[in-house]
Design a protein around this motif. Structure first.
Motif, PDB file in Angstrom:
ATOM      1  N   THR A 278      -4.580  79.485  36.156  1.00 62.54           N
ATOM      2  CA  THR A 278      -5.657  80.405  35.834  1.00 62.54           C
ATOM      3  C   THR A 278      -5.082  81.651  35.174  1.00 62.54           C
ATOM      4  O   THR A 278      -3.987  82.093  35.538  1.00 62.54           O
ATOM      5  CB  THR A 278      -6.455  80.807  37.089  1.00 62.54           C
ATOM      6  N   PRO A 279      -5.796  82.234  34.207  1.00 66.26           N
ATOM      7  CA  PRO A 279      -5.308  83.468  33.595  1.00 66.26           C
ATOM      8  C   PRO A 279      -5.680  84.723  34.374  1.00 66.26           C
ATOM      9  O   PRO A 279      -5.257  85.820  33.999  1.00 66.26           O
ATOM     10  CB  PRO A 279      -6.002  83.461  32.219  1.00 66.26           C
ATOM     11  N   PHE A 280      -6.462  84.585  35.429  1.00 65.70           N
ATOM     12  CA  PHE A 280      -6.943  85.759  36.170  1.00 65.70           C
ATOM     13  C   PHE A 280      -5.981  86.092  37.307  1.00 65.70           C
ATOM     14  O   PHE A 280      -5.788  85.296  38.230  1.00 65.70           O
ATOM     15  CB  PHE A 280      -8.346  85.509  36.709  1.00 65.70           C
ATOM     16  N   THR A 281      -5.401  87.286  37.231  1.00 69.70           N
ATOM     17  CA  THR A 281      -4.496  87.791  38.258  1.00 69.70           C
ATOM     18  C   THR A 281      -5.256  88.752  39.171  1.00 69.70           C
ATOM     19  O   THR A 281      -6.072  89.556  38.698  1.00 69.70           O
ATOM     20  CB  THR A 281      -3.303  88.508  37.606  1.00 69.70           C
ATOM     21  N   LEU A 282      -4.982  88.673  40.474  1.00 69.50           N
ATOM     22  CA  LEU A 282      -5.660  89.515  41.457  1.00 69.50           C
ATOM     23  C   LEU A 282      -4.854  90.776  41.720  1.00 69.50           C
ATOM     24  O   LEU A 282      -3.613  90.730  41.778  1.00 69.50           O
ATOM     25  CB  LEU A 282      -5.855  88.745  42.761  1.00 69.50           C
ATOM     26  N   LEU A 283      -5.552  91.896  41.896  1.00 71.97           N
ATOM     27  CA  LEU A 283      -4.918  93.190  42.171  1.00 71.97           C
ATOM     28  C   LEU A 283      -5.508  93.774  43.448  1.00 71.97           C
ATOM     29  O   LEU A 283      -6.736  93.882  43.575  1.00 71.97           O
ATOM     30  CB  LEU A 283      -5.135  94.157  41.008  1.00 71.97           C
TER      31      LEU A 283
END
Length: 534
Positions: A278-283
């Motif tokens: 997935t290209p979505f990184t969590l912060l």
């Protein structure tokens, strides 16, 4: 209870995975065991070949077709062993065959030893190539991942006018390298782990060792390690499993496709969770203020960025309150608006057969239909449906006497306002609360709207993200008042000497004391002194 068992209880598959199966001395036995595990898996390739002067040493390569770089395996493994090993002394080949392969002939950059079939299976499934030798109880894992990847492109959901154009993609190693390219500091730590009993999805936990709060890092690790689920297909799975409040409409974990946004968060002492596929990184942690910020805010000059941020906060209020205010004023409080406007609204609603709340719900639900239809269709078609559908349906509804012209204007302004919020998940929360406030306004008028605002405010103040108040720094002014420099407005960059303190990071200083105006004054004084000396 069934879902709970699937998510948080050990299953038979995991118990079976814990049984370690050692590698046999017999190559034939090992291949039979692996074939039994990969029964009916036609994409698993088994390549037997002979090595040595007398061609009597049995080797086997095992890999998944489509997940490896075949050129690397052919040139650096097969060619090296089958051709170059023939020039070695026969006795050396027989006695030190494993060491010769491990340290001599194979010219791959990544090689490691394994001792169990479980490790072999796991590495085959992630795109590595396994090399087994007859008569040896160890196997070699050769780094050969080479599956097709999407090229770097600008994120569609976070476009900017000024700033980097590269975005994260679905490959974990590419994403971590893009982030490390922007954080050239050995203090940037990266911890790898796997989550998912069956999927074994690769996860990378990234943080700055000398900036991030150690308790925060420990808490994130603990929550990730406690996840017990069969598969992680996207970072949203992790987001939903580790967030503090599962019933809140507001997201408590920020996600981004931009590597520069991840780097900026790391420099602020936050923790990034990079997920494969997935290209979505969590912060984490995240607050209301961080959801209202965009990467472009820091690439524009402070005055422009501040004006845009103020507009965003106004847009958030309009998106949530505009239809509810229309219902309340039309149904209960027409006296608070100018008389001419009240008469005009009354005149336009003469032919409308529905009360204001039904009228508002009809238009809002219709707009949501158009929004979702435009999202699911391809770009040009979706844009056409959004524009044409909105114009045609709005005009037709007014002419048919179903809704008033003012209602169409309010719905259009509300929809545009929701698109101004940088985070899709955060904007979706306001879309949901809009309908809740419409019901409150239809029942109690302005008093219902105030009651709804009080309930929403109470919820926001009580909400937390990994121990950090969701409304920080607004709800913690005495402790992190310095953070107000980067909330509704953004002060000049040289005034932001300290990092945001809401996450209680270790190193709070972002820059040394610097003021360009003082430097200019000093330079002028220096020139004046030089003139006087001359």
């Amino acid at each position: 209870m069934g879902l709970f068992n699937r998510l948080f209880k050990k299953n038979d598959y995991e118990q079976q995975e814990k049984k370690e199966i050692p590698i046999s001395l017999s190559l034939e036995t090992n291949i039979e065991n692996i074939k039994e595990i990969f029964k009916d898996c036609d994409d698993v390739v088994y390549r037997d070949f002979l090595v040595g002067v007398e061609q009597e040493s049995n080797f086997a390569l095992i890999y998944v077709d489509g997940l490896i770089d075949k050129v690397l395996v052919t040139e650096n493994v097969l060619k090296s062993l089958m051709l170059e090993a023939r020039g070695k002394d026969p006795e050396d080949v027989k006695q030190g065959l494993y060491d010769l392969s491990m340290k001599g002939n194979i010219s791959a950059t990544e090689i490691k030893e394994v001792e169990t079939l479980n490790e072999i299976v796991d590495n085959i499934l992630v795109g590595e190539t396994v090399l087994l030798i007859n008569g040896y109880k160890n196997g070699m894992i050769i780094g050969s991942r080479g599956w097709p990847i999407r090229g770097l492109s600008e994120p569609q959901s976070e476009t900017v006018i000024r700033g980097p154009r590269d975005g994260l993609n679905e490959t974990l190693k590419v994403n971590t390298s893009l982030i490390r390219r922007r954080v050239r500091d050995p203090k940037l730590k990266l911890k790898n782990m796997q989550i998912g009993v069956r999927s074994k999805t690769d996860i990378s936990l990234m943080y700055m060792e000398d900036i991030a709060n150690k308790e925060l890092v420990k808490e994130v690790k603990t929550r990730l390690e406690n996840i017990d689920i069969d598969a992680i297909l996207e970072s949203s799975y992790i987001e939903q499993l580790i967030e503090d409040n599962h019933y809140s409409p507001f997201p408590q974990i920020e996600n981004t496709e931009r590597p520069d946004a991840v780097a900026a968060a790391l420099y602020e002492g936050r923790v990034a969770i990079v997920v494969d596929n997935t290209p979505f990184t969590l912060l984490v942690p995240s607050t209301l203020a961080t959801f209202m910020q965009s990467s472009e805010d820091y690439y524009d000059r402070w005055l422009i960025a501040s004006v845009i941020r103020i507009l965003r906060y106004i847009a958030a209020l309009v998106s949530m309150l505009a239809p509810a205010l229309y219902i309340a004023v039309t149904s209960y409080h027409p006296g608070i608006i100018p008389t001419q406007l009240a008469l005009y609204i009354a005149a336009t609603r003469v032919t409308v057969p529905f009360p204001a709340i039904i009228e508002a719900f009809i238009m809002e639900i219709t707009i949501e239909f158009l929004r979702e239809a435009g999202t699911r269709l391809s770009g040009p078609i979706g844009t056409t449906i959004g524009i044409v559908g909105g114009l045609v349906i709005g005009q037709a509804a007014v002419e048919a006497g179903i809704v008033s012209p003012l209602m169409v204007i309010i719905v259009a302004v509300t929809t545009i306002s929701s698109f101004m919020l940088p985070s899709y998940g955060f904007a979706a929360a306001f879309r949901i609360l809009r309908f809740v406030l419409m019901v409150f306004a239809g029942v109690l008028g302005l008093y219902g709207i105030m009651l709804g605002i009080i309930l929403i405010g109470t919820h926001l103040v009580s909400l937390q993200s990994f121990g950090v108040p969701y409304m920080a720094p607004f709800s913690t002014l005495g402790r992190v008042s310095n953070d107000l420099k980067d909330t509704i407005v953004r002060v000049p960059l040289h005034k932001m000497k300290q990092r945001p303190k809401f996450s209680n990071m270790i190193d709070k200083d972002r820059m040394n004391t610097y003021d360009s105006s003082k430097n200019n004054d000093d330079s002028k004084d220096g020139e004046g002194n030089n003139d006087r000396e001359e």
